[in-house]
Design an enzyme around this catalytic site. Structure first.
Site, PDB file in Angstrom:
ATOM      1  N   CYS A 172       2.984  -5.427   6.716  1.00 45.30           N
ATOM      2  CA  CYS A 172       2.673  -4.817   5.248  1.00 45.30           C
ATOM      3  C   CYS A 172       3.923  -4.290   4.624  1.00 45.30           C
ATOM      4  CB  CYS A 172       1.383  -3.922   5.450  1.00 45.30           C
ATOM      5  SG  CYS A 172      -0.009  -4.901   5.528  1.00 45.30           S
ATOM      6  N   HIS A 215       0.728  -1.399   0.079  1.00 46.48           N
ATOM      7  CA  HIS A 215       0.109  -0.073  -0.027  1.00 46.48           C
ATOM      8  C   HIS A 215       0.978   1.325  -0.227  1.00 46.48           C
ATOM      9  CE1 HIS A 215       0.889   0.924   4.241  1.00 46.48           C
ATOM     10  NE2 HIS A 215       0.739  -0.493   4.634  1.00 46.48           N
TER      11      HIS A 215
END
Length: 712
Positions: A566, A547
């Site tokens: 992440c 992201h």
């Protein structure tokens, strides 16, 4: 001339056998049993009318209707038995079923002396049971008998049955070997008396070179063919070489160790080769050794590492040693010292050669290029990355000849064996994403070449480590909502709320208490969202993804392990545009078009064909310039793998089940805003808890790290 009433046994046998043949096509009934003319015979045979028959279709074909000839003959015999054993009836033409006319005509030609009267005098007498049995038994093909086994075959069969588990501890391999040799009627594949067959010599040559493939040749022992002078010993030699060949093929393709042996943060698709396929391959290939070699990974990066491994093992020239001397360091220019002195030393050219620096190879200055190369070497070898050539660094450079580098290269070759053979989507020109955790880099590959590359931030060492996995990216979310995972809520946010009840509001987070008493925290889309403007979704058991991030300053750092697992992407709009140009080429996505979609509402863009995402942990690789690069082992996994590779190797392929860790859930007396809250304490504030320092920063999402019990 024969007496038709007493001497017809041979003739009757001939007629009965021919009758059985005609019964395959149906029963033909004639007015009387007298021989007929050719025209009469043809007219008597029923023929189908094909004038109005439509052409056949696939539905008209029934494979199960096609029977072997022997079976059809047997059925004909069974059908003919009642007719052959039935007693003779009256001479009435309406009730008699004579032998077929065509064979009768042939018989008539062979006996021209017979008169018309003698042909019609009396009906054929009933055949005896013995005569009928002889007449009705066609010349069927008996089932071929299994050739008798020679002494070697008997010994091999008995050894597999009695001690198969001694050689093949995997049930599937044991069954495959048993079926393979049974189909060969226990003929040898490798042995030729007390010598190795040419095919065995080819396989042995490959097994002896297993070290070149990053494996250990000692794991694939070669039996002594010359010492095998008895059938029992030769059978033992046969199975031992089969065992070594199967082990090599399995290790070459899927690895000496299962990835679960290393960490619970790894999951790749299983692609262990089928033992039956291996046996067929090595027994039919032109060269058994070449067939075995094909089980190694076909990827270019693996082949490059194999070539570098050979170079490292062959580099024994002691003249490359760097002499002792003073400590060398590079001093950067500052405002106070804009023109620092660049140190010179006669050893620097040798240092450049040692580090693979081809630019200004003879320059004696310890400049920024050399200092950067020294820093990379230090990081790759577990030293403090200062860029200073001190005694410790010099000792590492001159240390045991390439031993550590060889170990690291072998470890990374093992990691390539875990990856799928096809990394990309064939329908999209073999497109795929590869993210290398220790290199902090992401590449988009298309048609065998990189088309885009960027920097990434990965998970912190420990429980927030970014997992290694292969999944497929199915869609992109523009303007994502961040649903804070429970691990962050319970372990970080709720303790922070006890100190500062306004922290979530200041961060733009929304808190809700669910009916069951659990807490839900989310952050709506926007420029302050922890996920930034774009999320790249590839569903996986670890609930991690790639992201955007509002924390852009972290991309300037050399080491970028700061997230909760992440992966933050430096240029998400360019990444999205490049992905969509492959997945949806007709939609003409550009970075500008992507940025034009930024707003307050979530937008999902689905990929018609998912793009594979491969997250890897490669601490050694060959770069585009052909230079062997090493990266710091940030999660400490190299040491674990080196230890396993150098161990006994008995249970390395066993799957290890990793349990799911528990996070601390809130107790009933934890208060949140709106419910009243507990007194503040004097402990560290929220951002100190989260980042270990006092600087305020935006928190990115990390999904709940779920570990499920693996079952195989």
């Amino acid at each position: 001339m024969h007496d038709l009433s007493t001497g017809r046994s041979g003739y009757d046998r001939m007629l009965a056998a021919v009758a059985a043949t005609f019964l395959l096509a149906g029963t033909v009934t004639f007015a009387h049993a007298e021989p007929a003319s050719e025209a009469a015979i043809s007219a008597a045979v029923p023929m189908p009318d094909t004038s109005l028959v439509p052409p056949p279709t696939a539905a008209d074909v029934k494979l199960d209707a096609v029977k072997p000839a022997a079976s059809a003959q047997n059925e004909a015999v069974e059908a003919a038995k009642p007719a052959a054993t039935e007693p003779a009836k009256s001479e009435s033409a309406e009730t008699r079923t004579p032998a077929p006319a065509a064979p009768a005509a042939e018989a008539a030609k062979s006996e021209p002396a017979k008169s018309e009267a003698s042909k019609s005098e009396a009906p054929a007498p009933a055949a005896t049971n013995s005569d009928a049995a002889k007449a009705q038994t066609p010349a069927t093909t008996a089932e071929p008998a299994v050739a008798a086994l020679d002494p070697f075959g008997e010994a091999l069969r008995d050894l597999i049955a009695a001690k198969g588990a001694k050689y093949f501890d995997r049930k599937k391999e044991r069954a495959a070997v048993e079926a393979f040799y049974k189909d060969r009627n226990y003929a040898p594949l490798w042995t030729k008396g007390a010598a190795a067959s040419p095919r065995a010599s080819e396989a042995i040559a490959r097994l002896k070179k297993a070290d070149e493939d990053g494996l250990d040749a000692g794991d694939y022992p070669i039996p002594d063919f010359a010492a095998a002078t008895t059938p029992e010993a030769q059978a033992d030699v046969e199975l031992r070489l089969t065992e070594s060949a199967l082990d090599y093929a399995r290790h070459a393709q899927s690895g000496r160790m299962h990835w679960s042996q290393v960490s619970g943060d790894i999951q790749y698709p299983d692609h262990t080769p089928d033992p039956t396929e291996i046996l067929i391959n090595i027994s039919t290939a032109r060269n058994a050794g070449a067939a075995l070699e094909t089980y190694n990974p076909p990827h270019k990066a693996f082949q490059q590492l194999r070539a570098k491994l050979t170079e490292l093992r062959g580099d024994t020239d002691e003249s490359h040693k760097i002499a002792d001397g003073e400590t060398l360091r590079f001093v950067k220019a500052t405002k106070k010292n804009p023109n620092p002195t660049v140190m010179e030393d006669a050893r620097v050219p040798a240092l450049r050669a040692k580090l693979g620096i081809t630019e200004n190879a003879s320059d004696t200055h310890y400049d920024a290029t050399v200092a950067t190369a020294v820093r990379k070497f230090q990081a790759a070898n577990g030293l403090k990355a200062t860029g200073v050539l001190d005694k410790q660094t010099l000792a590492a450079l001159n240390g045991p000849k390439n031993d550590r580098k060889i170990d690291i290269v072998r470890v990374n070759m093992e990691r390539w064996r875990w990856l799928p053979r096809d990394l990309g989507a064939k329908a999209l020109g073999d497109a795929y994403v590869v993210l290398n955790i220790p290199d902090y880099s992401l590449k988009l590959m298309h048609n065998g070449a990189p088309v885009w590359k960027t920097r990434v931030v990965v998970g912190k060492p420990g429980k927030h480590a970014t997992p290694e996995l292969t999944e497929t990216m199915k869609y992109i979310t523009v303007n994502p909502t961040w649903n804070v995972p429970p691990s962050i809520i319970y372990n970080e946010y709720l303790p922070a709320l006890q100190q500062d009840p306004t922290v979530l509001e200041r961060m733009g987070l929304k808190l809700q208490r669910n009916p069951d008493g659990t807490i839900r925290i989310s952050q709506p889309p926007g420029e302050r969202n922890a996920l930034g403007r774009i999320r790249f979704n590839f569903p996986n058991k670890f609930l991690v993804y790639q992201h955007d991030t509002p924390d852009k300053h972290l991309f300037a750092k050399t080491e970028r392990a700061f997230s909760h697992g992440c992966m933050r992407v430096q240029n998400p709009d360019q990444y999205a545009a490049n992905l969509l140009s492959i997945a949806l080429p007709k939609d003409h996505y550009t970075p500008e078009k992507i940025r034009g979609m930024y707003g307050r509402s979530e937008i999902n863009i689905n990929f018609p064909t998912p793009i594979p995402v491969n997250i890897v942990y490669h601490t050694a690789f060959v770069d585009d310039a052909g230079v062997l690069e090493f990266r710091k082992d940030i999660y400490g996994r190299d040491a674990r793998m080196i230890s396993l590779l150098k161990g006994s190797g008995k249970n390395l392929e066993a799957v290890v089940a990793h349990s799911q860790p528990n996070y601390v859930k809130p107790t009933n007396n934890i208060n949140i805003p709106g419910d009243g809250y507990a007194d503040r304490s004097s402990g560290p504030n929220f951002f100190e808890l989260l980042f270990g320092g006092g600087r305020s920063a935006q928190v990115e999402q990390e999904p709940r790290r779920r570990r499920q019990q693996q079952r195989y």
